[in-house]
Design an enzyme around this catalytic site. Structure first.
Site, mmCIF file in Angstrom:
data_model
loop_
_atom_site.group_PDB
_atom_site.id
_atom_site.type_symbol
_atom_site.label_atom_id
_atom_site.label_comp_id
_atom_site.label_asym_id
_atom_site.label_seq_id
_atom_site.Cartn_x
_atom_site.Cartn_y
_atom_site.Cartn_z
ATOM 1 N N LYS A 181 0.856 -1.195 0.000
ATOM 2 C CA LYS A 181 0.000 0.000 0.000
ATOM 3 C C LYS A 181 0.888 1.240 0.000
ATOM 4 O O LYS A 181 1.520 1.573 0.996
ATOM 5 C CB LYS A 181 -0.934 0.058 1.214
ATOM 6 N N GLY A 234 7.028 4.835 8.062
ATOM 7 C CA GLY A 234 6.182 6.012 8.206
ATOM 8 C C GLY A 234 6.423 6.663 9.552
ATOM 9 O O GLY A 234 7.490 6.505 10.157
ATOM 10 N N SER A 235 5.413 7.363 10.033
ATOM 11 C CA SER A 235 5.573 8.126 11.275
ATOM 12 C C SER A 235 5.551 7.213 12.498
ATOM 13 O O SER A 235 4.975 6.115 12.463
ATOM 14 C CB SER A 235 4.442 9.143 11.385
ATOM 15 N N THR A 236 6.136 7.693 13.565
ATOM 16 C CA THR A 236 6.120 6.944 14.823
ATOM 17 C C THR A 236 4.689 6.791 15.334
ATOM 18 O O THR A 236 4.314 5.742 15.863
ATOM 19 C CB THR A 236 7.021 7.649 15.848
ATOM 20 N N ARG A 237 3.869 7.823 15.137
ATOM 21 C CA ARG A 237 2.479 7.760 15.597
ATOM 22 C C ARG A 237 1.750 6.573 14.949
ATOM 23 O O ARG A 237 1.141 5.756 15.639
ATOM 24 C CB ARG A 237 1.758 9.076 15.235
ATOM 25 N N GLY A 239 3.206 4.069 13.310
ATOM 26 C CA GLY A 239 3.966 2.848 13.567
ATOM 27 C C GLY A 239 3.509 2.156 14.849
ATOM 28 O O GLY A 239 3.393 0.917 14.897
ATOM 29 N N GLU A 257 9.822 1.108 10.454
ATOM 30 C CA GLU A 257 10.912 2.079 10.251
ATOM 31 C C GLU A 257 10.279 3.446 10.390
ATOM 32 O O GLU A 257 9.504 3.865 9.529
ATOM 33 C CB GLU A 257 11.503 1.929 8.847
ATOM 34 N N CYS A 292 13.668 11.025 6.784
ATOM 35 C CA CYS A 292 13.615 10.537 8.162
ATOM 36 C C CYS A 292 14.947 10.765 8.868
ATOM 37 O O CYS A 292 14.985 10.986 10.067
ATOM 38 C CB CYS A 292 13.268 9.060 8.169
ATOM 39 N N GLU A 391 9.570 15.945 14.965
ATOM 40 C CA GLU A 391 10.019 15.843 13.573
ATOM 41 C C GLU A 391 9.226 16.842 12.735
ATOM 42 O O GLU A 391 8.002 16.738 12.630
ATOM 43 C CB GLU A 391 9.764 14.411 13.091
HETATM 44 P P1 NAD Z 1 2.492 8.279 7.882
HETATM 45 O O1 NAD Z 1 2.762 7.479 9.095
HETATM 46 O O2 NAD Z 1 1.468 9.333 7.943
HETATM 47 O O3 NAD Z 1 2.049 7.328 6.678
HETATM 48 C C1 NAD Z 1 2.847 6.249 6.263
HETATM 49 C C2 NAD Z 1 1.956 5.221 5.593
HETATM 50 O O4 NAD Z 1 1.057 4.704 6.568
HETATM 51 C C3 NAD Z 1 1.091 5.768 4.459
HETATM 52 O O5 NAD Z 1 0.996 4.813 3.432
HETATM 53 C C4 NAD Z 1 -0.244 5.960 5.134
HETATM 54 O O6 NAD Z 1 -1.345 5.901 4.254
HETATM 55 C C5 NAD Z 1 -0.267 4.802 6.098
HETATM 56 N N1 NAD Z 1 -1.168 4.972 7.248
HETATM 57 C C6 NAD Z 1 -1.574 6.128 7.836
HETATM 58 N N2 NAD Z 1 -2.434 5.865 8.835
HETATM 59 C C7 NAD Z 1 -2.579 4.516 8.883
HETATM 60 C C8 NAD Z 1 -3.338 3.633 9.692
HETATM 61 N N3 NAD Z 1 -4.137 4.082 10.653
HETATM 62 N N4 NAD Z 1 -3.230 2.309 9.472
HETATM 63 C C9 NAD Z 1 -2.411 1.823 8.510
HETATM 64 N N5 NAD Z 1 -1.683 2.611 7.693
HETATM 65 C C10 NAD Z 1 -1.759 3.949 7.886
HETATM 66 O O7 NAD Z 1 3.895 8.839 7.409
HETATM 67 P P2 NAD Z 1 4.205 9.756 6.154
HETATM 68 O O8 NAD Z 1 3.800 11.152 6.468
HETATM 69 O O9 NAD Z 1 3.708 9.117 4.917
HETATM 70 O O10 NAD Z 1 5.803 9.646 6.081
HETATM 71 C C11 NAD Z 1 6.658 10.406 6.835
HETATM 72 C C12 NAD Z 1 7.203 9.624 8.008
HETATM 73 O O11 NAD Z 1 7.916 8.482 7.537
HETATM 74 C C13 NAD Z 1 8.210 10.416 8.807
HETATM 75 O O12 NAD Z 1 7.953 10.245 10.172
HETATM 76 C C14 NAD Z 1 9.541 9.793 8.419
HETATM 77 O O13 NAD Z 1 10.542 9.953 9.385
HETATM 78 C C15 NAD Z 1 9.150 8.376 8.228
HETATM 79 N N6 NAD Z 1 10.146 7.662 7.421
HETATM 80 C C16 NAD Z 1 10.975 6.758 8.039
HETATM 81 C C17 NAD Z 1 11.944 6.081 7.313
HETATM 82 C C18 NAD Z 1 12.845 5.075 7.964
HETATM 83 O O14 NAD Z 1 13.451 4.268 7.251
HETATM 84 N N7 NAD Z 1 12.984 5.074 9.284
HETATM 85 C C19 NAD Z 1 12.063 6.317 5.938
HETATM 86 C C20 NAD Z 1 11.207 7.239 5.339
HETATM 87 C C21 NAD Z 1 10.239 7.899 6.093
#
Ligand code: NAD
Length: 493
Positions: A181, A234-237, A239, A257, A292, A391
């Protein structure tokens, strides 16, 4: 009135075919470059995830991919890597239009690294051996790795194709089927990846791509009872929610991650001040600060702080935002209005909490209708200010002066995150001691640019669980199996 025609195909890719969302829903995807409509994207939900998981399960169960010899899987992945490179211009343009990054980096970093990642896992998989345990001679214990089965992958928008490949390549190499996704903000390159994979010879159903929103398609995947593992970036929240959903459903393996607020420690005896300044500014401004691992907390020893700041400010003209479709542009558009507003809100908050805004801080419009923000530098930041704790995910550098090395390390570690860190000093003892003391998955010494598919990428603490890249990533997509075989030696042997 002139109708703007959708340009790109935003339908899902399930069981080897492009399909609309089952309930017919779509959402309009606009480009952050100039606000134009790129197309209508399938707004998939639980029914579409069910269909994709069923296709992935059927593909896994009949062994059309999982039971192919590793060398056969290698051939397909290497072919896919070649196709990615053959379509580099197209894929780079998709990334740029979808999420605003400069086309030069979309091509030279994102697409090139994605192809390299796919090739590397393809090349690696027929060179990974299993184990035999040193047991007594009365039995043989085989320790083998098996694919998990169906892997769900959820990825963000900041490096859409590359983050997808960091998950998909090792998962496929290990023999899994995948339901991917992409972020609702950047769906197009992942959909092309699936089409190119089919063209490369990946059997239908093995890689499915389901676009849609997180709380709809994403949570349906994380909660699915027939998904064996979920790999999330994605975000820690979010995650944290992924781990909860894994536990609430079938205890699928969950790997995350997540975010970062990486500290960069520059000591007065840094070997090359100009290089340190360029890395400090360049690494924070790269990808519009939407990385990130951006070293967004810059700790500078007080005795060199003024010289450092002067040089940093002198570099900023290079990072003024411009049209990301132009090959000369190094700073492109922020992914959307919501993210732009978030960045501007943090800049306001930094000022309200007493940090000194030295440069930038404003939204600008080098391309009408797009979302852009100036490279922004704060001085006099304290580590307990919001801009040093949260962040921002925008081109904002916070400078925190220090006089005492131990105190600087303590503050560097005073964060919920632990993704990356850096130390700049010509003193080998200090470099080692600080690198050891920093709580981060990666520590850079006298540079911030080194990166390679051969090294693990991931964080300590709330930056996530598990590692992408390198052979370590295969741990996430395999189960360890022990097989005991009784051995009755014939008499005399
Ligand atoms: P996000 O957490 O908002 O979204 C990430 C993904 O999760 C998207 O596909 C989104 O649709 C999905 N998502 C959102 N809510 C969800 C839910 N309730 N259930 C399941 N999936 C859900 O993050 P973002 O804004 O897309 O990306 C930015 C974040 O990603 C930053 O915090 C960045 O640090 C992190 N990031 C980390 C790494 C790493 O390797 N550590 C790499 C790139 C980005």
């Amino acid at each position: 009135m002139t109708e703007i025609q959708p340009i790109f195909d935003g339908r899902a890719f399930i069981d080897g075919q492009r399909v609309g969302a089952r309930e017919g829903q779509t959402y309009a995807k606009h480009s952050p470059v100039d606000g134009r409509l790129l197309g209508d994207v399938a707004r998939c939900g639980a029914a579409d995830i069910d269909a994709a998981v069923a296709a992935a399960r059927a593909a896994f169960a009949d062994g059309r991919w999982a039971r192919q010899a590793p060398a056969a899987r290698k051939r397909v992945l290497v072919r896919l890597a070649e196709l990615l490179l053959q379509h580099a211009d197209e894929l780079a343009l998709l990334e740029t239009l979808d999420m605003g990054k400069p086309i030069r980096y979309a091509r030279s970093v994102d697409v090139a690294s994605a192809a390299n990642c796919v090739r590397w896992y393809g090349e690696a998989i027929d060179k990974v051996y299993d184990e035999i345990a040193p047991t007594p001679r009365t039995a043989l214990a085989l320790i083998t790795r098996e694919p998990l089965g169906v892997v769900g992958a959820i990825v963000p928008w900041n490096y859409p194709l590359l983050m997808a490949c960091w998950k998909v390549a090792p998962a496929l190499a290990a023999g899994n089927s995948v339901v991917l996704k992409p972020s609702e903000k950047s769906p197009y390159s992942a959909l092309r990846l699936a089409e190119l994979a089919l063209q490369a010879g990946l059997p239908p159903g093995v890689l499915n791509v389901v676009p849609g929103f997180g709380p709809e398609a994403g949570s349906a995947l994380a909660l699915h009872m027939d998904v064996d593992g979920i790999a999330f970036t994605g975000s820690t929240r979010v995650g944290k929610q992924i781990h909860v959903m894994a536990g609430q459903s079938n205890l699928k393996r969950a790997w995350t991650e997540l975010g970062g607020k990486s500290p960069n420690l520059v000591f007065a005896d840094c070997p090359d001040l100009e290089r340190a300044v360029q890395a400090a500014v360049g690494s924070v401004m790269f990808n519009q600060g939407e990385s990130c691992n951006a070293p967004s907390r810059l700790f500078v020893e007080a005795s060199i702080k003024d010289a450092f700041v002067e040089r940093a400010l002198a570099l900023l003209p290079r990072y003024q935002p411009a049209d990301p479709r132009q090959p000369s542009t190094v700073m492109g558009a922020i992914v959307d209005r919501i993210q732009l507003d978030t960045v501007l809100r943090y800049i306001e908050q930094g000022q309200a909490e007493g940090a000194r805004l030295l440069a930038g801080g404003q939204a600008v419009q080098p391309v009408p209708g797009g979302y852009y923000v100036q490279p922004t530098v704060f001085d006099g930041v304290r580590n307990d200010m919001t801009i040093a704790r949260e962040e921002i995910f925008g081109p904002v550098l916070s400078i925190i002066p220090f006089t005492d090395a131990a105190e600087a390390v303590r503050q560097a570690n005073d964060s919920i995150y632990g993704l990356q860190a850096a130390v700049w000093t010509r003193d080998l003892n200090k470099a080692h001691a600080v690198a050891r003391a920093l709580r981060a998955g990666t520590v850079h010494v006298n540079q911030y640019d080194e990166d390679d598919i051969t090294v693990p990428f991931g964080g300590f603490r709330q930056s996530g669980i598990g590692r992408d890249k390198s052979l370590h990533a295969l741990d996430k997509y395999t189960e360890l199996k022990t097989t005991w075989i009784r051995l009755d030696a014939p008499d005399g042997l």
